[in-house]
Design an enzyme around this catalytic site. Structure first.
Site, short mmCIF file in Angstrom:
data_model
loop_
_atom_site.label_atom_id
_atom_site.label_comp_id
_atom_site.label_asym_id
_atom_site.label_seq_id
_atom_site.Cartn_x
_atom_site.Cartn_y
_atom_site.Cartn_z
N LYS A 17 -2.16 -1.53 -3.87
CA LYS A 17 -3.00 -0.34 -3.81
C LYS A 17 -2.15 0.91 -3.90
O LYS A 17 -1.17 1.00 -3.17
CB LYS A 17 -3.75 -0.36 -2.48
N LYS A 37 0.86 -1.18 0.00
CA LYS A 37 0.00 0.00 0.00
C LYS A 37 0.89 1.23 0.00
O LYS A 37 1.67 1.45 0.93
CB LYS A 37 -0.90 -0.01 1.23
C1 PBG Z 1 -7.65 3.14 5.31
C2 PBG Z 1 -7.88 3.09 3.85
C3 PBG Z 1 -7.64 4.07 2.86
C4 PBG Z 1 -8.17 3.57 1.66
C5 PBG Z 1 -8.68 2.30 1.94
N1 PBG Z 1 -8.46 2.01 3.30
C6 PBG Z 1 -7.12 5.46 2.92
C7 PBG Z 1 -5.78 5.83 3.35
O1 PBG Z 1 -4.88 5.02 3.58
O2 PBG Z 1 -5.64 7.04 3.48
C8 PBG Z 1 -8.19 4.31 0.35
C9 PBG Z 1 -9.16 3.84 -0.64
C10 PBG Z 1 -9.39 4.75 -1.78
O3 PBG Z 1 -8.73 5.79 -1.98
O4 PBG Z 1 -10.29 4.43 -2.56
N2 PBG Z 1 -6.35 3.10 5.73
#
Ligand code: PBG
Length: 305
Positions: free
Chosen positions: A229, A176
């Protein structure tokens, strides 16, 4: 006949944002077509999702109250815990995944407990374990930790097994990245960090080999599915993980990727439907088995003709 890649509605996981109240369906301004919904409306939305052939949703909660330790995240009576119960009893065939993270529940908006100005890894892991267990007790079919703390997959796996939830898989947000593509989500989930950023726990976009290390650790700790992601700017990472590991790979086609296409489509600058399908097929072609996407219903409608 010679087409190498295909999409099916069953490839998609549809994100839902659940909030308190009744009859609430508030459109997220930066994500046209996506809503913060009270549980009654979320059930309707999930019903439509399933009827289109999309088997699964992932839940994000907007709690009434936020605090330093994100206690709403592991409250047995919290918004997600109630949403899981409600969805599973209304639509038993719906596969319900929960996002496990603290950022929607902390008043500072970070994904963990803050000590000396930064997120404290191990203390946070203990809370994530409590959160995952409370989701499983509510009936979640799968949990998906998205926080990027070290060691959380193993800790969650052990705790689930100990409590008799050995059949609940863990889908780990393994690679991520600290991405600007999450901007609209933070409006949707009301989770913008109040100070600093997430770079001490999320990955640096220029790094490629690090994703292999992160995924290897998660698999060793018991992750059943690994996730990349965002998706579109990270297709190389999806392809790398696909060829390096033999577990299913998921990709999160995140909020910013959705909003860019929606906005340009609304302006008439691109053909929204074609750009959407081309983007989704590229994620699949790169090697993703599953795609978390706000386009799930739109794409399923097209695929269903
Ligand atoms: C929580 C989380 C996030 C997303 C999914 N779970 C945001 C972040 O890390 O700020 C982002 C999903 C998206 O942008 O569609 N940690």
């Amino acid at each position: 006949m010679l087409r190498e890649t295909s999409l099916s509605p069953s490839d998609f996981i549809y994100p839902l944002f659940v909030t308190e109240g009744k009859g609430v369906r508030k459109e997220i301004s930066s994500m046209p077509g996506c809503f913060q919904e009270s549980l009654d409306k979320a059930v309707e939305n999930a019903r439509e999702t399933v009827s289109l052939g999309v088997p699964s949703v992932i839940l994000f909660g907007i709690p009434e109250h936020k605090d330093e330790k994100g206690s709403g995240a592991y409250d047995e009576n919290g918004i997600i815990q109630r949403a899981v119960k409600e969805l599973k009893s209304a639509i038993p065939e719906l596969y319900v995944i929960t996002d496990v993270c603290l950022c929607e529940y902390t008043d500072h908006g970070h994904c963990g407990v803050i000590r000396n100005g930064d997120v404290a890894n191990d203390e946070t892991v203990d809370l994530l374990v409590k959160e995952a267990l409370s989701h499983a007790r509510a009936g979640a079919d799968m949990v998906a930790p998205s926080d990027m703390m070290d060691g959380r997959v193993g800790a969650i796996r052990d705790a689930l097994d100990e409590e008799g939830f050995s059949n609940v898989p863990v889908m780990s947000y393994s690679a991520k990245y600290a991405s600007a593509f999450y901007g609209p989500f933070r409006e949707a989930a009301e989770s913008t960090p109040q100070f600093g950023d997430r770079r001490s726990y999320q990955m640096d976009p220029p790094n490629r080999r690090e994703a292999l290390r992160e995924a290897a650790l998660d698999i060793e700790e018991g992750a059943d599915i690994i996730m990349v992601k965002p998706a579109l700017a990270y297709l190389d990472i999806i392809a790398d993980l696909r060829s390096a590991f033999d577990v299913p790979v998921a990709a999160y086609n995140v909020s910013g990727e959705y909003s860019l296409i929606k906005a340009a489509g609304q302006l008439g600058w691109v053909d929204e439907k074609r750009v959407m399908m081309e983007s989704l097929i590229s994620i699949k072609r790169a090697g993703a088995d599953l795609i978390l996407t706000y386009f799930a219903k739109d794409a399923a409608r097209l695929l269903n003709g």
